[in-house]
Design a protein around this motif. Structure first.
Motif, PDB file in Angstrom:
ATOM      1  N   ILE A  36       0.835  -1.195   0.000  1.00  0.00           N
ATOM      2  CA  ILE A  36       0.000   0.000   0.000  1.00  0.00           C
ATOM      3  C   ILE A  36       0.876   1.254   0.000  1.00  0.00           C
ATOM      4  N   MET A  37       0.692   2.097  -1.020  1.00  0.00           N
ATOM      5  CA  MET A  37       1.377   3.400  -1.105  1.00  0.00           C
ATOM      6  C   MET A  37       2.882   3.257  -0.913  1.00  0.00           C
ATOM      7  N   SER A  38       3.484   2.366  -1.624  1.00  0.00           N
ATOM      8  CA  SER A  38       4.903   2.059  -1.425  1.00  0.00           C
ATOM      9  C   SER A  38       5.836   3.151  -1.931  1.00  0.00           C
ATOM     10  N   CYS A  39       5.304   4.179  -2.633  1.00  0.00           N
ATOM     11  CA  CYS A  39       6.135   5.273  -3.138  1.00  0.00           C
ATOM     12  C   CYS A  39       5.762   6.640  -2.558  1.00  0.00           C
ATOM     13  N   LEU A  40       4.846   6.672  -1.600  1.00  0.00           N
ATOM     14  CA  LEU A  40       4.341   7.951  -1.088  1.00  0.00           C
ATOM     15  C   LEU A  40       5.445   8.738  -0.396  1.00  0.00           C
ATOM     16  N   SER A  41       5.664   9.979  -0.861  1.00  0.00           N
ATOM     17  CA  SER A  41       6.701  10.826  -0.268  1.00  0.00           C
ATOM     18  C   SER A  41       6.152  12.126   0.301  1.00  0.00           C
ATOM     19  N   TYR A  42       4.922  12.505  -0.083  1.00  0.00           N
ATOM     20  CA  TYR A  42       4.371  13.791   0.362  1.00  0.00           C
ATOM     21  C   TYR A  42       2.897  13.612   0.716  1.00  0.00           C
ATOM     22  N   LEU A  43       2.514  14.072   1.907  1.00  0.00           N
ATOM     23  CA  LEU A  43       1.128  14.025   2.351  1.00  0.00           C
ATOM     24  C   LEU A  43       0.755  15.364   2.964  1.00  0.00           C
ATOM     25  N   LYS A  44      -0.346  15.950   2.477  1.00  0.00           N
ATOM     26  CA  LYS A  44      -0.818  17.219   3.017  1.00  0.00           C
ATOM     27  C   LYS A  44      -2.278  17.083   3.422  1.00  0.00           C
ATOM     28  N   ILE A  45      -2.573  17.508   4.642  1.00  0.00           N
ATOM     29  CA  ILE A  45      -3.930  17.528   5.168  1.00  0.00           C
ATOM     30  C   ILE A  45      -4.271  18.977   5.485  1.00  0.00           C
ATOM     31  N   LEU A  46      -5.200  19.558   4.753  1.00  0.00           N
ATOM     32  CA  LEU A  46      -5.539  20.972   4.912  1.00  0.00           C
ATOM     33  C   LEU A  46      -7.041  21.122   5.149  1.00  0.00           C
ATOM     34  N   GLY A  47      -7.412  21.731   6.247  1.00  0.00           N
ATOM     35  CA  GLY A  47      -8.809  22.022   6.505  1.00  0.00           C
ATOM     36  C   GLY A  47      -9.655  20.786   6.728  1.00  0.00           C
ATOM     37  N   CYS A  48      -9.188  19.882   7.581  1.00  0.00           N
ATOM     38  CA  CYS A  48      -9.931  18.670   7.942  1.00  0.00           C
ATOM     39  C   CYS A  48     -10.097  18.653   9.459  1.00  0.00           C
ATOM     40  N   PRO A  49     -10.964  19.513  10.002  1.00  0.00           N
ATOM     41  CA  PRO A  49     -11.007  19.764  11.447  1.00  0.00           C
ATOM     42  C   PRO A  49     -11.496  18.594  12.296  1.00  0.00           C
ATOM     43  N   LYS A  50     -12.211  17.625  11.703  1.00  0.00           N
ATOM     44  CA  LYS A  50     -12.753  16.516  12.481  1.00  0.00           C
ATOM     45  C   LYS A  50     -11.934  15.238  12.360  1.00  0.00           C
ATOM     46  N   LEU A  51     -10.918  15.229  11.531  1.00  0.00           N
ATOM     47  CA  LEU A  51     -10.130  14.015  11.325  1.00  0.00           C
ATOM     48  C   LEU A  51      -9.348  13.689  12.598  1.00  0.00           C
ATOM     49  N   GLU A  52      -9.547  12.450  13.079  1.00  0.00           N
ATOM     50  CA  GLU A  52      -9.024  12.072  14.389  1.00  0.00           C
ATOM     51  C   GLU A  52      -7.584  11.576  14.353  1.00  0.00           C
ATOM     52  N   GLY A  53      -7.153  11.050  13.234  1.00  0.00           N
ATOM     53  CA  GLY A  53      -5.794  10.520  13.182  1.00  0.00           C
ATOM     54  C   GLY A  53      -5.440  10.049  11.788  1.00  0.00           C
ATOM     55  N   LEU A  54      -4.154   9.788  11.585  1.00  0.00           N
ATOM     56  CA  LEU A  54      -3.656   9.274  10.312  1.00  0.00           C
ATOM     57  C   LEU A  54      -3.309   7.799  10.478  1.00  0.00           C
ATOM     58  N   PRO A  55      -3.511   6.993   9.444  1.00  0.00           N
ATOM     59  CA  PRO A  55      -3.239   5.558   9.570  1.00  0.00           C
ATOM     60  C   PRO A  55      -1.773   5.275   9.905  1.00  0.00           C
ATOM     61  N   ASP A  56      -1.549   4.357  10.825  1.00  0.00           N
ATOM     62  CA  ASP A  56      -0.183   3.975  11.167  1.00  0.00           C
ATOM     63  C   ASP A  56       0.585   3.508   9.950  1.00  0.00           C
ATOM     64  N   HIS A  57      -0.102   2.799   9.062  1.00  0.00           N
ATOM     65  CA  HIS A  57       0.582   2.305   7.868  1.00  0.00           C
ATOM     66  C   HIS A  57       1.146   3.457   7.043  1.00  0.00           C
ATOM     67  N   VAL A  58       0.349   4.513   6.864  1.00  0.00           N
ATOM     68  CA  VAL A  58       0.788   5.658   6.061  1.00  0.00           C
ATOM     69  C   VAL A  58       1.971   6.357   6.719  1.00  0.00           C
ATOM     70  N   LEU A  59       1.928   6.474   8.037  1.00  0.00           N
ATOM     71  CA  LEU A  59       2.992   7.183   8.755  1.00  0.00           C
ATOM     72  C   LEU A  59       4.268   6.364   8.887  1.00  0.00           C
ATOM     73  N   GLN A  60       4.162   5.058   9.004  1.00  0.00           N
ATOM     74  CA  GLN A  60       5.318   4.259   9.394  1.00  0.00           C
ATOM     75  C   GLN A  60       5.792   3.258   8.345  1.00  0.00           C
ATOM     76  N   ARG A  61       4.948   2.956   7.372  1.00  0.00           N
ATOM     77  CA  ARG A  61       5.329   1.922   6.413  1.00  0.00           C
ATOM     78  C   ARG A  61       5.349   2.429   4.975  1.00  0.00           C
ATOM     79  N   THR A  62       5.411   3.731   4.820  1.00  0.00           N
ATOM     80  CA  THR A  62       5.615   4.344   3.510  1.00  0.00           C
ATOM     81  C   THR A  62       6.874   5.207   3.592  1.00  0.00           C
TER      82      THR A  62
END
Length: 279
Positions: free
Chosen positions: A214-240
Motif C-alpha cells: 500500500i502506497m509504497s512510493c508515497l513521499s508527500y502528504l498534506k492535510i488541509l482544513g480537515c477539522p474533524k479528522l481524528e488521526g492518520l493511519p499507522d501504515h501511512v505514517l510508518q510503512r511508507t
C-alpha cells in the motif's frame, strides 16, 4: 466558423464567449480547444454531441456547463473514448444532481494522463470511476464533489502519481474502498497525496492485509482544513517512504502529533519534514 476547416488551434474562448458556435463541429482538423462550453438551446450553439468528429484534439480539454446535457444518449454522442490524443481532461458538472448517467457516458480514452472532475453533484460515482480503466492516468483531482458519500477505488489506478481531493464534504470515513480490492498492490506509484477542506471527515483507516502493498512510493502528504479528522493511519505514517507531512487547519491532528511528548509523537519523528499551520 464552420468554413475554417483547416483550423488547428482555437484558444481562450471563455474570455469573450458564453457559448460556442455550432460550426465548430465541422473543424475536424482542430487540435487545440482548451474549453468547450455546452449549450442546450439555440440552433447556433454547440451541444455536447458536436465534439463527436473532433478526434484530432490533443493536449488539454475542459468541458464546462455539463448540467445542460439532457441525458445519457446525448452525452454518448461526444465519443470521448475516441479522443486518443487528449492528455488532460476537465469535466465540470456545476454541482447539479442527476448527472451520473451523463458522467458515465463521458468515459475518456485510457491513454489519458491527467483528469480533473469538478462539482460532480451525485451521491454515487459513475461506472468508469469505479473501475481501473484509466491505466495511464498519472494525475487526478476531485474537486467540490460535495455530495459523494464515499471514495472511489482509486488505489487500483496502476500509474497514478499525484492525487488531490478537495471539498468532498459528505465523506465521513475513508477505508478499504479507497484502496480497491482487485489488486494486491494499492497506489503502487502514488507519490503525492493531498486532502483539502474535508469538513466532515472523521476517520481514515488502512487495514493492513497480508501480501498487499500500500502506497509504497508515497513521499508527500498534506492535510488541509480537515477539522474533524481524528488521526492518520499507522501504515501511512510508518510503512511508507514519507518525506514530508503538512498539517494545516486540522486542530485534532495538530494537537495529536504536535506534542513534544506522547505516544503518538514517535509515529512521525522519523519523517524528515513535518509542518504545521504557521510554520
Amino acid at each position: 466558423m464552420g468554413k475554417l476547416t483547416n483550423l488547428r488551434h482555437l484558444q481562450n474562448l471563455l474570455t469573450t464567449l458564453e457559448y460556442l458556435p455550432k460550426g465548430i463541429s465541422r473543424l475536424t482538423s482542430l487540435q487545440t480547444l482548451n474549453e468547450f462550453v455546452v449549450s442546450s438551446d439555440g440552433d447556433n450553439k454547440c451541444k455536447i454531441g458536436d465534439l463527436r468528429n473532433l478526434n484530432n484534439l490533443r493536449g488539454e480539454l475542459g468541458i464546462r456547463v455539463l448540467w445542460k446535457v439532457q441525458d445519457t444518449r446525448e452525452a454518448q454522442k461526444a465519443e470521448l473514448k475516441n479522443k486518443i490524443h487528449l492528455q488532460h481532461l476537465t469535466l465540470d458538472f456545476d454541482g447539479k444532481e442527476g448527472t451520473k448517467g451523463v458522467a458515465a457516458a463521458l468515459e475518456p480514452h485510457p491513454n489519458l494522463k491527467s483528469l480533473s472532475i469538478q462539482r460532480y453533484g451525485d451521491t454515487e460515482w459513475h461506472g468508469w470511476m469505479m473501475r481501473s480503466s484509466l491505466t495511464q492516468l498519472k494525475n487526478l483531482a476531485l474537486s467540490y464533489c460535495s455530495k459523494c458519500l464515499r471514495m472511489p477505488p482509486l488505489g487500483e489506478l496502476p500509474v497514478l502519481e499525484k492525487l488531490e481531493i478537495t471539498d468532498m464534504g459528505s465523506v465521513k470515513h475513508i477505508g478499504g474502498e479507497f484502496l480497491g480490492s482487485s489488486s494486491r498492490i494499492a497506489f503502487p506509484k502514488l507519490k503525492k497525496l493531498t486532502f483539502h477542506d474535508m469538513k466532515e471527515w472523521e476517520k481514515w483507516e488502512v487495514k493492513e492485509e497480508e501480501e498487499k502493498s500500500i502506497m509504497s512510493c508515497l513521499s508527500y502528504l498534506k492535510i488541509l482544513g480537515c477539522p474533524k479528522l481524528e488521526g492518520l493511519p499507522d501504515h501511512v505514517l510508518q510503512r511508507t517512504p514519507l518525506q514530508e507531512l503538512v498539517i494545516t487547519d486540522s486542530d485534532i491532528l495538530q494537537q495529536r502529533y504536535q506534542q513534544d511528548i506522547g505516544e503518538d509523537r514517535p509515529k512521525i519523528s522519523h519523517i524528515p519534514i513535518v509542518k504545521y499551520e504557521g510554520e
